[in-house]
Scaffold this active site. Structure first.
Site, short mmCIF file in Angstrom:
data_model
loop_
_atom_site.label_atom_id
_atom_site.label_comp_id
_atom_site.label_asym_id
_atom_site.label_seq_id
_atom_site.Cartn_x
_atom_site.Cartn_y
_atom_site.Cartn_z
N CYS A 256 0.72 -1.21 -0.15
CA CYS A 256 -0.06 0.31 -0.29
C CYS A 256 0.87 1.03 0.22
CB CYS A 256 -0.40 0.27 1.10
SG CYS A 256 -2.14 -1.12 0.93
N HIS B 135 -4.01 7.12 2.11
CA HIS B 135 -3.87 5.63 1.38
C HIS B 135 -5.85 5.22 2.70
CE1 HIS B 135 -4.62 1.78 0.53
NE2 HIS B 135 -3.81 0.99 2.18
N ASN C 170 -9.94 -0.97 -0.75
CA ASN C 170 -8.31 -0.57 -0.39
C ASN C 170 -7.71 -1.30 -1.97
OD1 ASN C 170 -5.76 -0.53 0.05
ND2 ASN C 170 -5.71 -1.74 2.14
N1 COA Z 1 -18.24 -8.46 9.62
C1 COA Z 1 -19.44 -8.43 11.24
N2 COA Z 1 -18.57 -8.50 12.07
C2 COA Z 1 -17.33 -9.10 11.71
C3 COA Z 1 -16.74 -8.81 10.79
C4 COA Z 1 -17.22 -8.47 9.39
N3 COA Z 1 -17.25 -8.87 8.47
N4 COA Z 1 -15.49 -9.03 11.30
C5 COA Z 1 -15.42 -9.23 12.01
N5 COA Z 1 -16.88 -8.80 12.81
C6 COA Z 1 -17.09 -9.56 13.46
C7 COA Z 1 -16.16 -9.88 15.45
O1 COA Z 1 -16.74 -11.43 15.43
C8 COA Z 1 -16.61 -9.17 16.47
O2 COA Z 1 -17.00 -9.44 17.16
P1 COA Z 1 -17.53 -10.04 18.91
O3 COA Z 1 -17.14 -7.90 19.43
O4 COA Z 1 -18.68 -9.83 18.96
O5 COA Z 1 -16.31 -10.55 19.10
C9 COA Z 1 -16.67 -7.55 16.05
O6 COA Z 1 -17.10 -7.79 14.62
C10 COA Z 1 -15.43 -7.10 16.06
O7 COA Z 1 -14.27 -7.27 15.30
P2 COA Z 1 -12.60 -6.82 15.32
O8 COA Z 1 -11.78 -7.73 14.92
O9 COA Z 1 -12.78 -5.91 16.72
O10 COA Z 1 -13.37 -5.74 13.82
P3 COA Z 1 -12.20 -4.57 13.93
O11 COA Z 1 -13.02 -3.25 14.64
O12 COA Z 1 -10.79 -4.19 14.46
O13 COA Z 1 -12.31 -4.60 12.26
C11 COA Z 1 -10.80 -5.23 10.64
C12 COA Z 1 -11.68 -5.80 11.09
C13 COA Z 1 -10.67 -6.21 9.94
C14 COA Z 1 -12.07 -4.10 9.56
C15 COA Z 1 -10.08 -3.47 11.23
O14 COA Z 1 -9.03 -3.95 11.92
C16 COA Z 1 -9.11 -3.15 9.57
O15 COA Z 1 -9.25 -1.96 8.98
N6 COA Z 1 -8.02 -3.47 9.95
C17 COA Z 1 -7.15 -2.53 9.19
C18 COA Z 1 -6.97 -3.81 7.68
C19 COA Z 1 -6.31 -3.27 7.01
O16 COA Z 1 -6.56 -2.16 6.79
N7 COA Z 1 -5.23 -3.71 5.97
C20 COA Z 1 -4.78 -3.18 4.48
C21 COA Z 1 -3.67 -2.49 5.32
S1 COA Z 1 -3.10 -1.65 4.23
#
Ligand code: COA
Length: 335
Positions: free
Chosen positions: A121, A261, A291
């Site tokens: 990225c 980004h 993304n």
């Molecule tokens: N749909 C619905 N629910 C989801 C889910 C989805 N796709 N993914 C996770 N959940 C749920 C989890 O089970 C959790 O439930 P709980 O609270 O009952 O346990 C809750 O949502 C929160 O999960 P979590 O993993 O903490 O989500 P988050 O807020 O961290 O979001 C991402 C997940 C992946 C969207 C986030 O971490 C992210 O954007 N990370 C960076 C990724 C990125 O940018 N990568 C490329 C970098 S260049």
């Protein structure tokens, strides 16, 4: 810190092009594929759609060549005058052969040499560092830099933590000697290989060549530790942008736009907040494209080109696999 203030030649972006496929996967479509829902994706990422290149036999070079053709047509540039084609990508058409030569041939840039930059990225920022250095040195005069990724080729559509995020697209810029002293002002680029484990495609490289085991374990798809990546992205993008702002004595008020980004709207909001930048100065198109990895920043330029005026002070910031990250300061060079 780069020293182009004392060099005679400054490098500038003099044209922009872009290409995004028409087909897309909406949040509603994803509801049928994995355990997720539109409300969660919208609230947690800001993404509504991600564009997907569906045509068989077409790959990243197709996206990149179309972005380049769009630029060359708009700028009325003869492709034979291009010295160098750089493609920033983590989804090359092939392993073992750069995608940039394919793109150069496709657009008829027959006098150019061509290579890829792999910085995920941050690929566009790293590519700009390379392109601007060549221009500043006087070695080359016309460089085409294309950020292009067909993320759908490495996304596991049974994994709800990644399939909601990524899309396909390409953005291109032409980098030339500046005619008005506006252009690439400064950059702050960093990397940390310790973090490679948090965001990667595990197999297909030399450490884990493709095997029955790798296929059975789905290691040929992108995986991530979402929370760790999220936290690092916010702190490093904000820190890099802060460094650039501070050492160039910029006030947040005089910055026209931040082009961050596009990984997650919450990462973008938190980064902007950390550097005290007004929300309306933060450019986004994540809702429509998701993304697109190396393509996000040039696609922002493509979408918002008409808003930019000569002399506008723009800050770019990115974070990605590797880990790689950075920020840059440029003054827009044309109306
Ligand atoms: N749909 C619905 N629910 C989801 C889910 C989805 N796709 N993914 C996770 N959940 C749920 C989890 O089970 C959790 O439930 P709980 O609270 O009952 O346990 C809750 O949502 C929160 O999960 P979590 O993993 O903490 O989500 P988050 O807020 O961290 O979001 C991402 C997940 C992946 C969207 C986030 O971490 C992210 O954007 N990370 C960076 C990724 C990125 O940018 N990568 C490329 C970098 S260049």
């Amino acid at each position: 810190m780069i020293s182009n203030k004392t060099n005679k030649i400054k490098a500038a972006i003099t044209a922009v092009g872009g290409y995004i496929p028409e087909d897309f996967i909406s949040n509603r479509d994803l509801e049928k594929m994995v355990d997720t829902n539109d409300d969660w994706i919208t609230a947690r990422t800001g993404i509504k759609k991600r564009r997907i290149l569906k045509e068989k036999g077409k790959a990243t070079s197709f996206l990149a060549a179309n972005a380049a053709k769009d630029l060359l047509n708009k700028k009325k540039t003869d492709p034979k005058t291009i010295d160098l084609v750089i493609v920033a990508t983590i989804t090359p058409d092939y392993h073992g052969a750069s995608t940039a030569p394919t793109v150069a041939s496709e657009i008829n840039a027959t006098n150019a040499y061509a290579f890829d930059v792999n910085a995920a990225c941050s690929g566009f920022l790293y590519g700009m560092s390379t392109a601007t250095s060549y221009i500043e040195s006087g070695r080359y005069k016309k460089i085409l830099l294309i950020g292009a990724d067909m993320m759908s080729s490495i996304v596991d559509y049974t994994d709800r933590s990644t399939s909601i995020l990524f899309g396909d697209g390409a953005g291109a810029v032409l980098v030339e000697p500046s005619a008005n002293n506006f252009g690439w002002e400064d950059e702050y680029l960093r990397s940390d290989g310790v973090g490679a484990q948090w965001l990667k495609v595990k197999s297909g490289g030399s450490l884990y060549p493709t095997s029955k085991e790798s296929l059975d374990n789905r290691w040929h798809y992108i995986t991530q530790d979402g929370k760790t990546v999220f936290k690092s992205a916010v702190s490093e993008m904000a820190n890099a942008a802060e460094q650039i702002i501070k050492r160039n004595n910029l006030n947040p008020e005089e910055i026209k736009y931040l082009l961050p980004h596009q990984a997650n709207k919450r990462i973008i909001d938190a980064t902007a907040e950390k550097i005290n930048l007004d929300k309306n100065k933060v450019l986004m198109n994540i809702e429509e494209y998701g993304n697109t990895t190396a393509a996000t920043i040039p696609l922002l330029m493509y979408d918002y080109e008409k808003e930019f005026k000569e002399g506008d002070k723009l800050i770019l910031a990115a974070f990605g696999a590797g880990l790689t990250w950075g920020a840059a300061y440029l003054t827009w060079a044309y109306n």
